[in-house]
Design a protein around this motif. Structure first.
Motif, mmCIF file in Angstrom:
data_model
loop_
_atom_site.group_PDB
_atom_site.id
_atom_site.type_symbol
_atom_site.label_atom_id
_atom_site.label_comp_id
_atom_site.label_asym_id
_atom_site.label_seq_id
_atom_site.Cartn_x
_atom_site.Cartn_y
_atom_site.Cartn_z
ATOM 1 N N TYR A 38 -1.168 9.282 7.437
ATOM 2 C CA TYR A 38 -2.421 8.529 7.401
ATOM 3 C C TYR A 38 -2.158 7.020 7.453
ATOM 4 C CZ TYR A 38 -7.002 7.088 5.529
ATOM 5 O OH TYR A 38 -8.226 6.505 5.336
ATOM 6 N N LEU A 39 -1.160 6.586 6.664
ATOM 7 C CA LEU A 39 -0.833 5.154 6.654
ATOM 8 C C LEU A 39 -0.351 4.688 8.026
ATOM 9 C CD1 LEU A 39 1.072 4.527 3.291
ATOM 10 C CD2 LEU A 39 -1.139 3.624 4.017
ATOM 11 N N VAL A 75 0.837 -1.198 0.000
ATOM 12 C CA VAL A 75 0.000 0.000 0.000
ATOM 13 C C VAL A 75 0.876 1.255 0.000
ATOM 14 C CG1 VAL A 75 -1.761 1.288 1.278
ATOM 15 C CG2 VAL A 75 -1.886 -1.202 1.150
ATOM 16 N N MET A 96 1.255 13.852 4.337
ATOM 17 C CA MET A 96 -0.019 13.560 4.990
ATOM 18 C C MET A 96 -0.465 12.122 4.736
ATOM 19 S SD MET A 96 -2.396 16.841 5.001
ATOM 20 C CE MET A 96 -2.009 18.158 6.145
ATOM 21 N N VAL A 97 -0.257 11.661 3.494
ATOM 22 C CA VAL A 97 -0.639 10.283 3.184
ATOM 23 C C VAL A 97 0.184 9.313 4.029
ATOM 24 C CG1 VAL A 97 -0.598 8.520 1.381
ATOM 25 C CG2 VAL A 97 -1.500 10.778 0.882
#
Lengths: 309, 328, 581
Positions: free
Chosen positions: A287-288, A15, A283-284
């Protein structure tokens, strides 16, 4: 539990690769010169453009570009901002502020959300329940910038209880209003989710069995009903963290909170493409990581997950 | 034992003491009915019929449906609601002015008619909403149906792909795409930017529903009949799994409208030549103290539209999901 | 305690339910579930409430300790426990009664333990709440309670979670908790209906021993008349929220007076198989006369009629089904990436003659349903052969596989899952005809009407949807669908297991009639040996994937060769009842 942690981290790897690839692809596989596209109608500093070209290795084939970029992320190198400042330096300055705001908001939304949802669920169909359902539906329907402006107008301009913008250093008392705004939508969702979960759990057989053992409501409600109702709420918090990040961007922008979100906000409204890409990537990644942490917490909450055979 | 089953004088009275004697209730007290008798009810009943019966009794359904109808009318025929053009005829002298004759809601900072701008902004919001849900439901149904029904490696690949798209919050992704596409900002490009990252929730919902349905005995019965896998998916599994997709699609429509407004508010949405509530809110934000109505009025239009779709979604969920029905 | 207490004894009743009424609040107002019932239970006595689903028996049990679900409430009457009316107690006083004076053992062991707390935690909290022990003694007491309930390694398993326990183990935990404070009354609500019969028997024996030792009275709720009669000295039969008959168990079984009780006695498979067994004769020369007012629901009568027809039409031609050395191996992926093989079906061979019924009996996990899936080619065998009407099915593809499907159709267990809820009944029954392109629209419609008639459903149902039907009616529709293509073989995978006894009897009767009329061959897969007695000619007993015994039904029942078969036979509820026919 260690096996579970290991598996969860293993699952996150594809991911992570996928998301970074997607972001990179969105920007650099577009037709035309990506640097020019990123700057839009702005006239960039030629020195920065040169640095960016060097940073993104645009003379290399696309996949090599991506691998170099990925290597940079692993070394903690997110490149330069529009003004030529390293992104990591900006992060070091702004992250603590955003963390403070986000934690404050998370505390508000989970504490009050679960409390109101629990009371609502236990008093299904009563006045409190009906009003909390109505209020939460309205809150969900209000886009966050609308809530922010309404909050600014009512508490800042009208009542004069709070500053409309945060003073430098972002003291905690100034962050209360932005945190409440940031928490509002998720608060409403948590209320509804907790309520649904409490009603469902209350009807389950093991709750009746708990009462049949002679336990009082004061024991059954927290230990059996609430404890089990928290499981879906925690799952929700993980996916909701993305909403929180977007919300933080807008809220920090409107209240001028000097955090990560505000940096992104300013970069977006000024059309500073490279900074936008870097901060969205950051930010991603946050988030992960948060999703992994929440999943691990979920494993603690639910033994059925912990001991998968 | 002399008790009489047809309810004679001795029936219904315990013989001797109360605690351990043979007691028989009189037959007329609980007359026997034939076992498993078929009662053909007056009304037909299946999920959709029942849902409609449920929904039509709820005021919230009619309120949201009426709101949506009005919003749709405004979007399709703005000319019916105002003759004032939204963009030209703006007189700077009217900047942030209050209501005037023929301008019921006053003027924006540029001196344009607020009412007309709100009316003309409606179609933008709805267009984006509809394009996005067409996109998300198409992608979501394809991915969710195949992943859930075929399982195995198909599921592994499709679900992992969904996870990747799901891991980038769709508004952030749209911000990046719209930053790159700064030259091509239109209703279509913004819808694409939102929709391309918003489909995984639909896919997830459908996938888990299909996992539930595909193990039902009626699926096995159809397999034993010789119906092909794909036909089973189309004829039996998908129709029985689609209800939650309808709910989430209604709610995503509201989400797409919010996303468009947020992007426009951030300045990476639609160009200033396109009427959009988000743009107007963006323009008005610096005048919050002096002319709050320029900000509040388009916000109300936006919120009411979003509210209409979200509450419709909630009502439909209550009607379609027996678990949700129990929550009322 | 085997003799009923004499009414004039000085002993006061422990529990006296007087004119109890319970209703449930719905959208259409208050729906009554219990309509004024009277039940008296003496100290130390065991009393069973018997009834079908919806009779109000479980509601009665819950009403005693006021644990009705949300919308339910007591609308009238008294529940006197040692003279104190429980319906008038406040919440605090009820907590004192629950657990401490009245224990409760619930129905479904899988759903009645909180999945997020350890077993020890849940037992200890019951002990603490009832003030049985304090401090460090709580844990010791918990271990003792669990050991009493039959968990020998309780001290080691205290920290484990419910999902690490089997169903039977969980039920032992629940029994331990219910009895932890030595209550005067234990309410056991279908305590073993979710368990395998052999486990059920062991657990009920254990429960009986424990309650006898402690001197606890037991209020036993069950749908199984045989089980009730075997386990309780007093019976209360409930129907539509009323008590229709009550009294000493033996007397009610031997001389049921209320027509509803007569129906129940006639239709209960456990009693029917018992009655056939007691006669010690072959079915064909039983010459049995049914109890009054049994309305064709009598299983012995049905079995006898079936056996008679069967004897008349001896089979011609080769066997319908011939299974040879059938094996199915599943790979199970365990933790730490190891995979092991699991033989779900292990070297199974049997033949089924045309026009007869073969029963495949086994407990959960015995592999019986896997055999059905292999036969139906829903899954492929790992090795071994299946021949249907002489044709090996393994090689069939496309057209020929379709032909096989035409000759063999299934009926599955779950009445609520066996029909597509969004298709009307007519289309559901016509689907096989469509798939196999039989006839045109009009002829299909005619065939649907004919099939509905065969399963005794009105043709008006053709345009109706499954959720308008009861479970039994849905199974009828599933049977009609299976018969649409005029198959020779019908595979009935637990097809009547989920139904109430009376409905079950009706469907069994229908199946027998259809077999006689259409010359069908049945493979009847079930966990219920009692049903086998009345429906089957031959039986294969399966255990852990293998067939352990295979013979005619009469031989297996009269002279079982294997210990496991004997165990299963003994576990049929009511096996110890001596009934004269």
């Amino acid at each position: 539990m260690t096996g579970y942690i290991f598996r969860r981290i293993l699952q996150a790897i594809p991911v992570f690769l996928g998301t970074t690839f997607l972001i990179y692809f969105m920007v650099f596989a577009m037709p035309g010169d990506p640097i020019v596209a990123l700057f839009g109608d702005k006239t960039p500093n030629p020195a920065v453009v040169a640095q960016l070209r060097a940073q993104y290795h645009l003379d290399q084939p696309f996949i090599v570009q991506y691998l170099i970029y990925l290597g940079g992320i692993f070394r903690g190198d997110f490149g330069l901002s529009f003004s030529g400042e390293p992104v990591t330096a900006i992060l070091a300055r702004t992250f603590p502020v955003t963390a403070r705001l986000a934690i404050l908001a998370l505390l508000f939304e989970t504490f009050f959300g679960i409390l109101v949802g629990l009371v609502s669920g236990l008093r299904k169909g009563k006045l409190f329940d009906a009003s909390s359902l109505a209020v939460s539906l309205i809150l969900i329907s209000l886009p966050i910038f609308v809530i922010a402006f309404v909050g600014q107008y009512v508490f800042g301009v009208w009542l004069g209880w709070a500053r409309t913008t945060v003073s430098s250093g972002a003291p905690l008392q100034d962050l209360i209003l932005p945190a409440l705004v940031l928490a509002s939508v998720s608060f409403a969702q948590i209320v509804r989710l907790t309520r649904a979960s409490v009603i469902e759990t209350s009807g389950l057989d093991f709750v009746r069995t708990a009462y049949s053992k002679g336990l009082s409501s004061r024991r059954v409600i927290p230990v059996h009903i609430l404890r089990n109702s928290l499981i879906p709420v925690v799952t929700y918090l993980a996916t909701d963290f993305g909403v929180l990040l977007v919300g933080a961007t807008i809220t920090e922008g409107i209240f001028n909170v000097p955090g990560v979100g505000n940096t992104l906000y300013q970069a977006i409204i000024r059309g500073e493409g490279p900074t936008v890409v870097s901060f969205v990537t950051v930010m991603v990644l946050i988030y992960l990581v948060v999703n992994i942490l929440v999943d691990l917490f979920y494993g603690l909450l639910d033994p059925r997950i912990r001991y998968v055979k | 034992m002399s008790s009489n089953p047809t309810g004679g004088p001795t029936a219904g009275t315990p013989v001797g003491g109360r605690s351990s004697t043979h007691y028989v209730a009189p037959l007329d007290e609980t007359p026997l009915v034939s076992v498993d008798a078929v009662k053909v009810a007056e009304k037909r009943s299946n999920l959709w019929i029942d849902a409609w019966q449920d929904v039509r009794r709820r005021p919230m359904f009619w309120i949201s449906a009426a709101l949506i109808l009005v919003v749709a009318l405004v979007a399709l025929f703005p000319g019916l609601f105002t003759q004032t053009p939204p963009n030209n005829n703006c007189i700077l002298g009217n900047s942030n002015g209050g209501p005037a004759d023929g301008h019921p809601l006053g003027f924006t900072k540029q001196g344009c008619d607020i009412y007309s701008r709100i009316v003309h902004g409606t179609s933008t919001s709805l267009s984006v909403g509809f394009i996005v849900i067409v996109l998300t439901s198409t992608l979501g149904i394809l991915f969710g149906a195949f992943a859930g029904f075929y399982g195995g490696w198909v599921d592994a690949v499709l679900s992992r792909l969904g996870d990747i798209f799901f891991s980038i919050p769709y508004i952030l992704a749209a911000v990046v795409i719209m930053s790159v596409l700064s030259q091509y900002r239109s209703v279509w490009s913004i819808s694409l930017a939102i929709g391309i990252f918003a489909w995984p929730s639909t896919a997830r919902v459908l996938r888990s529903e299909i996992l539930r349905v595909k193990n039902a005995d009626f699926v096995m019965a159809s397999t034993a009949l010789g119906l092909s896998r794909f036909k089973i998916l189309l004829k039996h599994v998908l129709p029985n799994s689609i209800a939650p997709v309808i709910v989430i699609t209604t709610i995503s429509l509201a989400g797409a409208i919010v996303a468009e407004a947020s992007l426009s508010f951030l300045g990476v949405g639609l160009g200033s030549n396109i009427m959009s509530w988000g743009n107007d809110i963006n323009q008005a934000q610096n005048d919050l103290r002096t002319a709050p109505q320029t900000l509040i009025l388009p916000s109300i239009a936006l919120s009411v539209t979003v509210f209409a779709f979200i509450s419709l979604g909630e009502v439909v969920r209550d009607a379609l999901d027996p678990k949700a029905r129990a929550l009322r | 305690m085997s003799e009923p207490l004499s009414p004039n004894a000085a002993v006061k009743p422990l529990l006296e339910i007087k004119n109890l009424q319970v209703g449930f609040q719905t959208q259409n107002g208050l729906v009554p579930a219990v309509n004024g019932i009277d039940i008296t239970l003496m100290p130390g006595q065991t009393l069973a409430i018997v009834g079908e689903s919806g009779s109000g028996k479980s509601t009665t049990a819950h009403a005693i300790i006021n644990l009705l679900p949300g919308s339910g409430r007591i609308t009238g009457g008294e529940v006197l426990f040692e003279g104190r009316d429980l319906t008038r107690l406040n919440e605090k006083q009820l907590e004192e009664v629950r657990g401490r004076m009245i224990g409760f053992v619930p129905q479904d062991p899988m759903a009645n333990l909180n999945p997020v707390w350890s077993i020890g935690f849940q037992v200890e909290e019951a002990i603490r709440a009832n003030g049985i022990a304090t401090g460090k003694e709580v844990k010791q007491h918990a271990i003792r309670v669990l050991k009493e309930a039959g968990l020998a390694d309780a001290d080691k398993r205290l920290r484990q979670f419910p999902h690490q326990f089997s169903g039977g183990m969980r039920q032992r935990v629940l029994i331990g908790m219910g009895l932890s404070s030595r209550p005067k009354l234990l309410i056991a609500d279908e305590p073993t209906s979710a368990l395998d019969v052999t486990v059920q028997r062991v657990i009920l024996d254990h429960l009986a021993t424990l309650t006898r030792e402690i001197g606890t009275a037991v209020l036993f709720i069950t749908h199984d008349l045989g089980l009730a009669a075997e386990r309780a000295e007093q019976l209360v039969v409930m129907y539509k929220g009323k008590v229709v008959e009550s009294g000493p168990s033996r007397e009610i079984l031997e001389n049921p007076i209320h027509p509803y009780t007569q129906r129940l006695v006639a239709a209960a498979p456990s009693l029917a198989s018992r009655r056939i067994q007691s006669s010690n004769r072959n079915l064909t020369d039983l010459g049995y006369s049914a109890p009054r007012a049994a309305e064709g629901l009598d299983l012995v009568e049905a079995a006898e009629a079936r056996a008679g027809k069967q004897a008349a039409t001896t089979s011609a031609g080769g066997p319908a089904i011939k299974v040879d050395a059938l094996t199915k191996i599943y790979r199970i992926r365990g933790a730490k990436r190891d995979a092991r093989d699991f033989k779900a079906v292990d070297d199974v061979s049997f033949t089924v003659e045309r026009g007869t019924t073969m029963a495949l009996v086994g407990e959960s996990g015995s592999g019986k349903s896997t055999v059905a899936k292999l036969l139906l080619r829903l899954e492929d065998a790992s090795s071994g052969t299946i021949a249907i009407g002489g044709t090996d099915t393994a090689a069939l593809r496309g057209r020929t596989l379709l032909d096989l499907r035409r000759t063999m159709q299934p009926v599955f267990q779950d009445p609520y899952g066996s029909l597509d809820p969004l298709r009307n009944i007519g289309n559901t029954i016509a689907e096989p005809l469509q798939v196999h392109r039989v006839g045109d629209r009009a002829s299909r419609r005619a065939r649907v009407d004919e099939l509905l008639d065969q399963v005794a459903l009105p043709s008006a149902l053709a345009t109706r949807y499954p959720n308008e039907l009861s479970g039994g009616q849905r199974q009828r529709v599933a049977i009609a669908r299976a018969l649409a293509l005029k198959p020779e073989i019908v595979i009935l995978d637990e097809a009547v297991s989920a139904l109430d006894v009376l409905v079950q009897a009706q469907i069994l009767r229908l199946l027998a009639d259809l077999q006689a009329e259409l010359g069908l061959t049945y493979l009847f897969i079930t966990h219920d040996l009692a049903v086998v007695r009345v429906i089957a000619d031959h039986v294969c007993v399966m255990q852990r994937g293998k067939i352990v015994e295979s013979s005619t039904v009469d031989k297996v029942f009269n002279n079982p060769q294997q210990d496991y078969t004997r165990e299963l036979l003994n576990a049929i509820p009511g096996a110890n009842l001596k009934l004269g026919v």
